[in-house]
Design a protein around this motif. Structure first.
Motif, PDB file in Angstrom:
ATOM      1  N   PHE A   1      60.719 -46.225  12.473  1.00  0.00           N
ATOM      2  CA  PHE A   1      59.974 -45.816  11.278  1.00  0.00           C
ATOM      3  C   PHE A   1      58.603 -46.471  11.296  1.00  0.00           C
ATOM      4  O   PHE A   1      58.347 -47.430  12.028  1.00  0.00           O
TER       5      PHE A   1
ATOM      6  N   VAL B   1      55.019 -42.975   4.608  1.00  0.00           N
ATOM      7  CA  VAL B   1      56.232 -43.396   5.314  1.00  0.00           C
ATOM      8  C   VAL B   1      56.701 -42.269   6.219  1.00  0.00           C
ATOM      9  O   VAL B   1      56.687 -41.092   5.826  1.00  0.00           O
TER      10      VAL B   1
ATOM     11  N   LEU C   1      64.846 -50.072   5.378  1.00  0.00           N
ATOM     12  CA  LEU C   1      64.778 -48.969   6.346  1.00  0.00           C
ATOM     13  C   LEU C   1      65.494 -49.336   7.638  1.00  0.00           C
ATOM     14  O   LEU C   1      66.131 -48.477   8.271  1.00  0.00           O
ATOM     15  N   THR C   2      65.401 -50.592   8.054  1.00  0.00           N
ATOM     16  CA  THR C   2      66.131 -51.018   9.249  1.00  0.00           C
ATOM     17  C   THR C   2      67.633 -50.897   9.021  1.00  0.00           C
ATOM     18  O   THR C   2      68.377 -50.385   9.876  1.00  0.00           O
TER      19      THR C   2
ATOM     20  N   ILE D   1      64.861 -45.043  -1.553  1.00  0.00           N
ATOM     21  CA  ILE D   1      64.346 -46.314  -1.029  1.00  0.00           C
ATOM     22  C   ILE D   1      62.847 -46.420  -1.283  1.00  0.00           C
ATOM     23  O   ILE D   1      62.350 -47.447  -1.768  1.00  0.00           O
ATOM     24  N   VAL D   2      62.108 -45.357  -0.959  1.00  0.00           N
ATOM     25  CA  VAL D   2      60.652 -45.384  -1.139  1.00  0.00           C
ATOM     26  C   VAL D   2      60.295 -45.495  -2.618  1.00  0.00           C
ATOM     27  O   VAL D   2      59.445 -46.309  -3.010  1.00  0.00           O
TER      28      VAL D   2
ATOM     29  N   LEU E   1      60.875 -53.263   2.181  1.00  0.00           N
ATOM     30  CA  LEU E   1      61.003 -51.888   2.672  1.00  0.00           C
ATOM     31  C   LEU E   1      61.387 -51.883   4.143  1.00  0.00           C
ATOM     32  O   LEU E   1      62.240 -51.084   4.570  1.00  0.00           O
TER      33      LEU E   1
ATOM     34  N   LEU F   1      66.476 -41.676   1.526  1.00  0.00           N
ATOM     35  CA  LEU F   1      65.193 -42.258   1.886  1.00  0.00           C
ATOM     36  C   LEU F   1      64.210 -42.180   0.723  1.00  0.00           C
ATOM     37  O   LEU F   1      63.434 -43.112   0.487  1.00  0.00           O
TER      38      LEU F   1
ATOM     39  N   HIS G   1      69.127 -48.899   7.147  1.00  0.00           N
ATOM     40  CA  HIS G   1      69.470 -47.471   7.144  1.00  0.00           C
ATOM     41  C   HIS G   1      70.058 -47.074   8.498  1.00  0.00           C
ATOM     42  O   HIS G   1      70.948 -46.217   8.572  1.00  0.00           O
TER      43      HIS G   1
ATOM     44  N   VAL H   1      59.972 -41.461   9.271  1.00  0.00           N
ATOM     45  CA  VAL H   1      61.203 -41.925   9.916  1.00  0.00           C
ATOM     46  C   VAL H   1      61.514 -41.006  11.086  1.00  0.00           C
ATOM     47  O   VAL H   1      61.402 -39.777  10.982  1.00  0.00           O
TER      48      VAL H   1
END
Length: 524
Positions: A359, A52, A378-379, A37-38, A374, A34, A381, A54
């Motif tokens: 998230f 962010v 994240l989806t 990703i960020v 993003l 994560l 993920h 999650v």
């Protein structure tokens, strides 16, 4: 277990949606993934700041904050930093209405005129048949973003009473209940329905009925003091490769007309608490808002066309709007979400109810593409943990799509524009009136011609000439510049003025196309 949403489950069954869990990962490995990703999103889009969080299986498993409340200030964003959540406010407004339904003070099928006798739409039949529910599904007939110039840019002098009055003069863009077209004004009207049914101001009701029982302790609505609350992110724009703060808050933050549609601010901790209330409600929260009303809010009520991009990226078959929520199938799973967009602020709250996961993130900079990318990564993920397409892949794909746009849809080159002299536009000078936006003036100053809106003070600018057309270039507003098209009416009728965005693909809230000015007098 998550609350059963019957319409959602029926639709899911019809689509054959699955609920396969993500591959297990050690906490350290998941955090690192994560973080990657960020970090990649912040770097790719050079964001001034982001928060962010999650949730997995009902528990907050990750939070991350990066950047500053004001670029260059040294004031770091934390989980307690307030952001404008913009249209994520809509779900809070519908939850407030759901509370009133639970209390027997309101019914979804009640006519709006039961609570607001002065309410009028352009078509009298629509006025008579508009239900409270119809205010919430973006299917009223209002053109996309219709009347948004009464809300933004801020500050302005339009009241909620002005909005209710102005609706009667906005011509419909399609048939009532026939299709989805996003609007904001009717959420302001919905807030006023809550006021009439609840017996207190919208701001009081939101604090008392939503913030306090859910312990959203830092969420703000209405008037408040910046320094007493503290830790407030400011919006930014990109200027010559730098993030520059815009529209910074004064010490006294006023109540704003747009609050029910997009005027609430919250921090990351409260937004995660708000999300968990939907994913894993406690017994107290199920008393706060009944399972029946939770079903109604997050059930599909109006279909939304599925874009080519969503089909390609997410294998989406069905997309719909509930009451303050969007929903769709994504990689065979049901996704309920909303986004928020205000000048220099972007947010997203996304739920995967069958996983009790989701998230939230909030950004204080220009971040339309960043939010799309993003949110997608994240989806994935959760829904496609083996997907190798990361931030850069999706960002490159968006850029490629932008390059393929038709030249006709892009903003014209304005390098050759020149200010129009007062003498050159003398024929058209004067005071003009639109029935919902009110008065504007086109009058000389310092040898040039200036446009000024009476109730929207940032919509003031210099009239320019570009080729054989006129446009207005705003002095301070971040709103889109606009074409000015003058028409000399026959038969001695007043001179008319129409407007349009320079970029036809620009933000729909700059709804100049819905204005119809008639000259009502000369310059004073």
């Amino acid at each position: 277990m998550p609350i059963a949403l019957k319409p959602r489950l029926l639709l899911a069954a019809a689509l054959g949606l699955g609920c396969t869990l993500a591959h297990a990962a050690t906490p350290g490995a998941e955090t690192a993934a994560l973080d990657k990703i960020v970090d990649a999103t912040v770097a790719r889009y050079r964001l001034p700041g982001i928060a962010v969080g999650v949730i997995e299986n009902g528990q907050v498993v990750y939070t991350r904050t990066v950047g500053e409340t004001v670029a260059g200030s040294g004031r770091k964003i934390t989980p307690q930093t307030l952001f404008k959540i913009a249209s994520n406010s809509k779900a809070m407004t519908t939850a407030l209405l759901g509370r009133l339904v639970d209390a027997g003070k309101l019914r979804w099928d009640d006519p709006v005129t039961k609570y607001l006798p002065q309410f009028r739409m352009h078509d009298p039949w629509v006025t008579a048949n508009m239900r409270v529910a119809d205010l919430l599904t973006h299917s009223s007939g209002l053109p996309e973003g219709g009347g948004d110039l009464m809300l933004w840019p801020e500050p302005n002098a339009f009241t909620r009473a002005d909005i209710i009055h102005g609706l009667a003069f906005i011509k419909p863009g399609y048939g009532f209940r026939s299709r989805y077209q996003y609007d904001n004004l009717l959420y302001v009207v919905a807030g006023e329905v809550a006021v009439a049914a609840g017996g207190a101001s919208y701001e009081t009701l939101m604090r008392r009925e939503v913030f306090e029982p859910l312990h959203l302790d830092r969420c703000q609505v209405g008037a408040w003091k910046r320094d007493a609350v503290g830790n407030v992110a400011q919006p930014h724009r990109r200027d010559n490769g730098r993030n520059v703060a815009i529209g910074e808050d004064a010490a006294e933050i006023p109540a704003i007309t747009s609050a029910p549609a997009g005027g609430i601010r919250c921090d990351l901790e409260d937004m995660l608490g708000w999300a968990r209330n939907w994913l894993v409600p406690t017994p107290a929260q199920l008393t706060w808002l009944s399972p029946a009303q939770r079903q109604v809010l997050q059930a599909p009520h109006m279909l939304i066309p599925v874009s080519e991009q969503r089909r390609a990226w997410d294998n989406t078959h069905v997309m719909a709007y509930g009451y303050g929520w969007r929903m769709a199938d994504v990689d065979g799973e049901w996704n309920v979400w909303h986004t928020g967009t205000l000048n220099g602020m972007y947010s997203m709250l996304s739920l995967l109810p069958d996983r009790r996961s989701g998230f939230v993130f909030m950004i204080n900079g220009e971040a339309g593409d960043a939010r799309t990318v993003l949110g997608e990564v994240l989806t994935k993920h959760f829904t496609a943990p083996g997907d190798s397409r990361g931030v850069d892949w999706y960002a490159d794909a968006l850029e490629q799509r932008a390059k393929q746009r038709s030249p006709a849809s892009s903003t014209p080159d304005t390098a050759a524009q020149q200010p129009v002299s007062a003498a050159g536009l003398a024929r058209w000078r004067g005071r003009y009136r639109d029935p919902w936006f009110g008065d504007i003036t086109l009058c000389p100053r310092d040898g040039k011609m200036y446009f000024a809106a009476a109730k929207s003070p940032t919509l003031t600018g210099t009239v320019m000439r570009l080729g054989d057309r006129y446009l207005v270039h705003w002095n301070d507003s971040a709103d889109l510049d606009a074409w000015l098209d003058f028409h000399a009416a026959a038969g001695g009728q007043p001179i008319a003025l129409r407007m349009a965005k320079l970029d036809p693909q620009g933000d729909f809230s700059s709804d100049y196309e819905d204005l119809d000015f008639q000259r009502v007098g000369g310059c004073r």
